[in-house]
Design a protein around this motif. Structure first.
Motif, PDB file in Angstrom:
ATOM      1  N   ARG A 110      79.001  39.745  38.867  1.00  0.00           N
ATOM      2  CA  ARG A 110      79.350  39.918  37.935  1.00  0.00           C
ATOM      3  C   ARG A 110      79.073  39.682  36.889  1.00  0.00           C
ATOM      4  NH1 ARG A 110      84.955  39.590  39.980  1.00  0.00           N
ATOM      5  NH2 ARG A 110      84.861  39.691  42.350  1.00  0.00           N
ATOM      6  N   ALA A 111      77.733  38.442  36.807  1.00  0.00           N
ATOM      7  CA  ALA A 111      77.347  38.481  34.863  1.00  0.00           C
ATOM      8  C   ALA A 111      76.525  39.226  34.291  1.00  0.00           C
ATOM      9  CB  ALA A 111      75.741  37.336  35.155  1.00  0.00           C
ATOM     10  N   LEU A 112      76.850  40.401  35.947  1.00  0.00           N
ATOM     11  CA  LEU A 112      75.561  41.766  34.917  1.00  0.00           C
ATOM     12  C   LEU A 112      76.624  42.687  34.418  1.00  0.00           C
ATOM     13  CD1 LEU A 112      72.188  43.180  35.352  1.00  0.00           C
ATOM     14  CD2 LEU A 112      72.844  44.088  37.593  1.00  0.00           C
ATOM     15  N   LEU A 159      83.855  48.557  34.372  1.00  0.00           N
ATOM     16  CA  LEU A 159      83.088  48.720  35.982  1.00  0.00           C
ATOM     17  C   LEU A 159      83.704  47.797  36.123  1.00  0.00           C
ATOM     18  CD1 LEU A 159      80.710  49.177  37.810  1.00  0.00           C
ATOM     19  CD2 LEU A 159      79.644  48.166  36.141  1.00  0.00           C
ATOM     20  N   THR A 160      83.725  47.518  37.875  1.00  0.00           N
ATOM     21  CA  THR A 160      84.424  46.034  38.220  1.00  0.00           C
ATOM     22  C   THR A 160      84.208  46.171  39.740  1.00  0.00           C
ATOM     23  OG1 THR A 160      86.577  47.090  37.434  1.00  0.00           O
ATOM     24  CG2 THR A 160      86.731  45.718  39.512  1.00  0.00           C
ATOM     25  N   LEU A 161      83.532  45.064  39.794  1.00  0.00           N
ATOM     26  CA  LEU A 161      83.336  45.053  41.046  1.00  0.00           C
ATOM     27  C   LEU A 161      84.607  44.814  42.128  1.00  0.00           C
ATOM     28  CD1 LEU A 161      81.254  43.431  43.465  1.00  0.00           C
ATOM     29  CD2 LEU A 161      81.241  41.346  42.516  1.00  0.00           C
ATOM     30  N   LEU A 162      84.698  45.569  42.940  1.00  0.00           N
ATOM     31  CA  LEU A 162      86.029  45.403  44.559  1.00  0.00           C
ATOM     32  C   LEU A 162      85.324  44.361  45.237  1.00  0.00           C
ATOM     33  CD1 LEU A 162      86.826  48.925  44.220  1.00  0.00           C
ATOM     34  CD2 LEU A 162      87.471  47.500  43.273  1.00  0.00           C
ATOM     35  N   MET A 188      70.940  48.642  38.539  1.00  0.00           N
ATOM     36  CA  MET A 188      71.389  47.399  38.714  1.00  0.00           C
ATOM     37  C   MET A 188      71.016  46.347  40.240  1.00  0.00           C
ATOM     38  SD  MET A 188      76.006  47.177  38.845  1.00  0.00           S
ATOM     39  CE  MET A 188      75.672  48.918  39.793  1.00  0.00           C
ATOM     40  N   GLY A 189      70.047  47.755  41.196  1.00  0.00           N
ATOM     41  CA  GLY A 189      69.343  46.787  41.808  1.00  0.00           C
ATOM     42  C   GLY A 189      68.413  46.381  41.123  1.00  0.00           C
ATOM     43  N   ARG A 190      67.549  46.953  40.459  1.00  0.00           N
ATOM     44  CA  ARG A 190      66.444  46.472  40.021  1.00  0.00           C
ATOM     45  C   ARG A 190      66.954  45.437  39.007  1.00  0.00           C
ATOM     46  NH1 ARG A 190      63.928  52.314  37.452  1.00  0.00           N
ATOM     47  NH2 ARG A 190      63.822  53.285  39.616  1.00  0.00           N
ATOM     48  N   ASP A 191      67.382  44.884  38.015  1.00  0.00           N
ATOM     49  CA  ASP A 191      68.106  44.236  37.324  1.00  0.00           C
ATOM     50  C   ASP A 191      68.750  42.774  37.934  1.00  0.00           C
ATOM     51  OD1 ASP A 191      67.815  45.258  34.299  1.00  0.00           O
ATOM     52  OD2 ASP A 191      69.943  45.718  34.636  1.00  0.00           O
TER      53      ASP A 191
END
Length: 310
Positions: A110-112, A159-162, A188-191
């Motif tokens: 969520r912070a990303l 961009l929403t995390l479901l 996102m995976g890299r970050d």
């Protein structure tokens, strides 16, 4: 002098908002729809990966002239990112290139999200249709070349995390033209330090067409059982959306029957009255009955046609 060839197929015109099935290419879907409709022309408004499902707007006949306006429309995707592995295609189809035992906490995901909202720079996947020195990136990648693709600006409206699970997370993204969801998953995976790739992808909206317009491919194929050709084609045509509905983002001009004839002959028409639009590089004109006549520019009190319909 030889006579010009008569186009094969029938001059059917309209948009079909296809619900493309998983593991079915966009070009393959267009060919299937063109064959079912016996259409002279067909094209789509934005490629959808074979491993993705969902909305693939397909234009038939004169509707192909409105494809650019749907291509520019906002899009919504639902997607799943599998953590712990980056792949060369950034989805399930490719080979692993990097792995990690780390898994992200929900609060870290969520912070990303704000980093990936707004206008961002994004490098398209190695396996993409981007042209590099005249060649498709995916053709070069399949030959084992490392493709240097420059970053480009794309716009992420939302961009929403479901849902977050241990090994994967589910998202919804609303974005503009040219956005690669596979690149979102990779970056996102890299970050997050755990790597990631797309494990599921579905497009639910291509503006101006909503999810309620979706027509499953199997529903169209089922109509092949109708033996009477005219009856079968009429049943297929019932799913078509008029080309004018692709242009709702443009200013609208309504014209008289006399002006319809002038526009279809390629001539400008004078616009009068307080409802006449302000000068604009693009607008569309319809007849009194609502039939699409032309796309053009409004300049110096005139509608000047660029593309004519009918």
């Amino acid at each position: 002098m030889s006579k010009p060839r008569k186009p094969k197929g029938r001059p059917v015109s309209g948009w079909l908002v296809l619900d493309k099935p998983f593991d079915f290419g966009s070009t393959e879907a267009v060919s299937k729809v063109k064959w079912l409709y016996k259409a002279q022309k067909a094209g789509h408004a934005g490629t959808l990966d074979p491993l993705a499902s969902g909305m693939l707007p397909i234009a038939l006949g004169d509707a192909t002239k409105t494809v650019p306006y749907v291509m520019d429309g906002r899009k919504i995707y639902e997607f799943t990112v599998a953590w712990g592995e980056e792949r060369n295609t950034d989805d399930l189809e490719g080979e692993p290139t990097q792995t990690s035992d780390k898994r992200p906490a929900e609060e870290d995901i969520r912070a990303l999200l704000p980093k990936y909202t707004g206008v961002i720079e994004q490098v398209p996947p190695q396996f993409s249709a981007i042209k590099i020195a005249g060649e498709r990136a995916y053709d070069m990648a399949r030959e084992g070349e490392t493709v240097e693709i420059p970053a480009r600006e794309v716009e992420i409206h939302r961009l929403t995390l479901l849902k977050a699970e241990t090994d994967q997370a589910h998202f919804e993204v609303e974005c503009g033209k040219g956005t690669y969801v596979r690149s979102l998953a990779r970056d996102m995976g890299r970050d997050l330090g755990c790597f990631g790739h797309i494990a599921g992808l579905r497009r639910t909206l291509v503006a101006p067409f909503g999810e309620e317009r979706l027509v499953p491919l199997e529903k169209l194929v089922a109509l092949e059982e109708i033996e009477d050709v005219e009856e079968r084609l009429a049943a297929l045509d019932a799913f078509l959306i008029p080309p004018v509905e692709a242009l709702t983002s443009l200013p609208h001009v309504r014209i008289s029957d006399d002006q319809v004839r002038r526009l279809r002959a390629g001539n400008p028409v004078i616009l009068r009255g307080r409802d006449a639009p302000l000068p604009t590089p693009e607008a569309y004109a319809t007849s009194i009955s609502g039939e699409l006549v032309a796309i053009g520019a409004v300049e110096e009190g005139e509608f000047r046609p660029k593309r004519v319909f009918g």
